[in-house]
Design an enzyme around this catalytic site. Sequence first.
Site, PDB file in Angstrom:
ATOM      1  N   LYS A  82       0.733  -1.315   0.171  1.00 48.76           N
ATOM      2  CA  LYS A  82       0.214   0.076   0.166  1.00 48.76           C
ATOM      3  C   LYS A  82       0.900   1.258  -0.008  1.00 48.76           C
ATOM      4  CE  LYS A  82      -3.794   2.191   2.463  1.00 48.76           C
ATOM      5  NZ  LYS A  82      -4.764   2.062   3.613  1.00 48.76           N
ATOM      6  N   GLU A  85      10.408  -4.367   4.617  1.00 45.31           N
ATOM      7  CA  GLU A  85      10.658  -5.767   4.412  1.00 45.31           C
ATOM      8  C   GLU A  85      10.342  -5.924   2.752  1.00 45.31           C
ATOM      9  OE1 GLU A  85       8.999  -4.807   6.675  1.00 45.31           O
ATOM     10  OE2 GLU A  85       8.920  -6.207   8.688  1.00 45.31           O
ATOM     11  N   GLU A 127      -4.671  -6.971  14.731  1.00 50.11           N
ATOM     12  CA  GLU A 127      -4.449  -5.775  14.503  1.00 50.11           C
ATOM     13  C   GLU A 127      -5.442  -4.767  14.300  1.00 50.11           C
ATOM     14  OE1 GLU A 127      -0.724  -5.004  11.518  1.00 50.11           O
ATOM     15  OE2 GLU A 127      -2.550  -4.362  10.270  1.00 50.11           O
ATOM     16  N   HIS A 148      -4.051 -33.508  17.531  1.00 42.34           N
ATOM     17  CA  HIS A 148      -2.872 -34.456  17.939  1.00 42.34           C
ATOM     18  C   HIS A 148      -1.906 -33.564  18.628  1.00 42.34           C
ATOM     19  CE1 HIS A 148      -4.557 -38.012  16.344  1.00 42.34           C
ATOM     20  NE2 HIS A 148      -5.224 -37.339  15.338  1.00 42.34           N
ATOM     21  N   LYS A 170       9.046  -0.767  14.534  1.00 37.75           N
ATOM     22  CA  LYS A 170       9.679  -0.205  13.221  1.00 37.75           C
ATOM     23  C   LYS A 170      10.624   0.486  13.390  1.00 37.75           C
ATOM     24  CE  LYS A 170       5.251  -1.140  10.070  1.00 37.75           C
ATOM     25  NZ  LYS A 170       4.423  -0.446   9.545  1.00 37.75           N
TER      26      LYS A 170
HETATM   27  O1  F6P Z   1       3.022  -3.318   9.905  1.00 41.27           O
HETATM   28  C1  F6P Z   1       1.630  -3.391   9.763  1.00 41.27           C
HETATM   29  C2  F6P Z   1       1.242  -2.956   8.280  1.00 41.27           C
HETATM   30  O2  F6P Z   1       1.173  -1.534   8.323  1.00 41.27           O
HETATM   31  C3  F6P Z   1      -0.015  -3.818   7.899  1.00 41.27           C
HETATM   32  O3  F6P Z   1      -1.257  -3.136   8.256  1.00 41.27           O
HETATM   33  C4  F6P Z   1       0.132  -3.826   6.612  1.00 41.27           C
HETATM   34  O4  F6P Z   1      -0.862  -4.651   6.130  1.00 41.27           O
HETATM   35  C5  F6P Z   1       1.521  -4.008   6.353  1.00 41.27           C
HETATM   36  O5  F6P Z   1       2.204  -3.620   7.333  1.00 41.27           O
HETATM   37  C6  F6P Z   1       1.997  -4.092   4.950  1.00 41.27           C
HETATM   38  O6  F6P Z   1       1.953  -2.581   4.569  1.00 41.27           O
HETATM   39  P1  F6P Z   1       2.419  -1.955   3.083  1.00 41.27           P
HETATM   40  O7  F6P Z   1       1.163  -2.670   2.153  1.00 41.27           O
HETATM   41  O8  F6P Z   1       2.173  -0.439   3.225  1.00 41.27           O
HETATM   42  O9  F6P Z   1       3.451  -2.580   2.765  1.00 41.27           O
END
Ligand code: F6P
Length: 542
Positions: free
Chosen positions: A200, A206, A346, A377, A505
Site C-alpha cells: 500500500k 521488508e 491488528e 494431535h 519499526k
Molecule cells: O505493519 C503493519 C502494516 O502496516 C499492515 O497493516 C500492512 O498490512 C502491512 O504493514 C504492509 O504494509 P504495506 O502494504 O504498506 O507494505
Amino acid sequence: MSESIWRELEAEAEALSKRHLRDLFEEEPGRFAAFSLSLGDLLADFSKEKLSPHALGLLFDLAKLKGLEARRDALFAGEAVNVTERRAALHMAARDPEGDFEAGGEPVSAAVAETQERFLAFAEAVRTGAVRGSTGERFTDVISIGIGGSDLGPVMATKALSPWHDGPRLHYVSNVDGSHLADTVKTLDPARTLVIVQSKTFTTVETMTNARSALAWLEAALGKEALSDHLAAVSTNLEATAAFGVPDERVFGFWEWIGGRYSLWSAIGLPLAIALGAGPFREMLAGALALDTHFRQAPLEANLPMVLGLIGVWRRNLLGCGSVAVIPYDERLSRLPAYLQQLVMESNGKRVTLEGKPLERASGPVVWGEPGTNAQHSFFQLLHQGTDVIPVDFLLAAEPTEASQAHHAILAANCLAQSKALAFGLSEKEVRAQIAEKGVEAAEIERLAPHRTFPGDRPSSTLLYRRLDPPTLGKLIALYEHKTFVEAALWDINPFDQWGVELGKAQASTLTPRVEGEGGEEQDGSTEGLLSHFHGLRKKTP
Ligand code: F6P
C-alpha cells in the site's frame, strides 16, 4: 445507562457459570434452532456457546444502546470511521464495483470498477500468455512480494481455492529473512517469472528489501533492459512505483480508504486473480457482497456478523476468555488462522477508546489455531482438560471439493465429535463406570478417574458450509471482517488503525547500523548485551 446492562450481563454470566451446557440443552429442546442462523449455504451454529436466551437478549439491548446499526450505516456511508487517520474504511466498495459508494462524500465506485477491470485484464493476459517476459516466453511462475495485509489475504485465499488454480504457479515472499526469497527463487527461471510488488505504502522495509533483491536476481539473468517486462506493482503510492521502475500500465492502485488487512478484494488480489482467473475471483467478491448485503439489511437478531460479534464480546468480557482458537476442518484453510490473527488482533488489539480514554474492559482476544484433525494431535489436550477455557470456532464443509468422500466422513465426524466433547465432556461418574466395565480394580479406578475426566462446558461455534468454493470463501472472510467491526463498535475502539506496529519499526531502523557494526545510537543495557553477544558470535563464524 450501558453500565446497568453490563451489570445485568455479569449477573447472567454468574448465574450461567453454575449451570453446565448439558443442563442448558436439557432445559431447552429447541436450543439448536434458537441459537443458529444461516445465510444461503452458510450456517452458524452457536448453540454450544455458554449463552442463554436472556443473555442474548441483553446483548441485543447493549447493541441497541451502543447504536450498532447506526455505526454500521456510517461505515457503509463512507464516513471517516477511522477517526485517528480521518479516513473511511470502504473495503466493501472493492467487492461491489457496480455500487454507488462514497468516501467522505466523494464517489468512488467508478474508480473501483475501472481499476478492477484493469487488474483483472492484466491477470487474464498473464494467464493466456498475451503478456510475456523479455525473452518472449510465457510466465510460468509469479512471485508476489508483500507483507501483512499485502500478503496474508492472497496467500490464504490461494491455498483455500487451489482446486480453481489453473494459472501460473504462485509464490509468496514476505519475510525480510533473506532465506524466504532465496528458497523461493532457487528453482525458478527468471525468464519465465513475473514479480509483483504489493505494498500500500511502497515504503515497507521488508517488502522493499525483498523487491530490490528480486530485481537484482532478474537483472543478473536478463539484464537491466528486461526488468520492466518482469515487474508489476500494486500500491497507493504511484510516485514510488514509478521511481522503482514499474511501467505505469503495470501499476494497479488502490486507495487510502482500504486498509491493508481489508485489501484482498482490491488489486492486492492480483496474484490470486492470476492463479484463478477473473471468473472465480469475481465469484469470491460476489460471495463477500452477499454477506455485506445481509449485514446491511438483516434485523439485528438475525444478522450473522452482529450476533457473532456480540458473542465475541460475551466470550471476552463476560466469560473472561483471553483467546479464541480457530480450527478449520479444512486443510485448504490452513492459513486462515494467520489471516485472522492480523484481521482481529491488528484491528482490535487496542487499549484506548475512540476518544483516547483507557478502556475499562478487555478488548480483542488472542487468535490462534491450526487445521483439524492435525490440531487434535497437538494442543487439543489443553482445550479439553487445561485450566483455561478457550472458545473455539470450528469451520467445516459438508462436501469435499474433491471426490474423497471416505476421507471427508472421517474429517467431519472428528469436527462434530470435538465440539460435542468440549461442550458435554465426560463426568467423573461416567469415567468410573467406563473403567469399571473393563473389570479394573477399585483402587485403580480411584487413581485414574480424575485424569480421565473431561469437565466439558467449554464453548464453541461451528460455521458449516456446503463446500469451500470462491463465493463461500468470500462470505466467510466478509463475515469475520464485519464481526470484528461489530466487536470494535461495542468496545468503542477504532479497528482501522494500527499505531501499535510503529514503535518496533522505528527502533529497528535505528538499530540496523548497530547490527551492521557501523555506529548508531547507544542502547539500553539488555539490548547492548545482546548486541555484544551477537557480534561475538558472528566473529566465530568461519
Ligand atoms: O505493519 C503493519 C502494516 O502496516 C499492515 O497493516 C500492512 O498490512 C502491512 O504493514 C504492509 O504494509 P504495506 O502494504 O504498506 O507494505
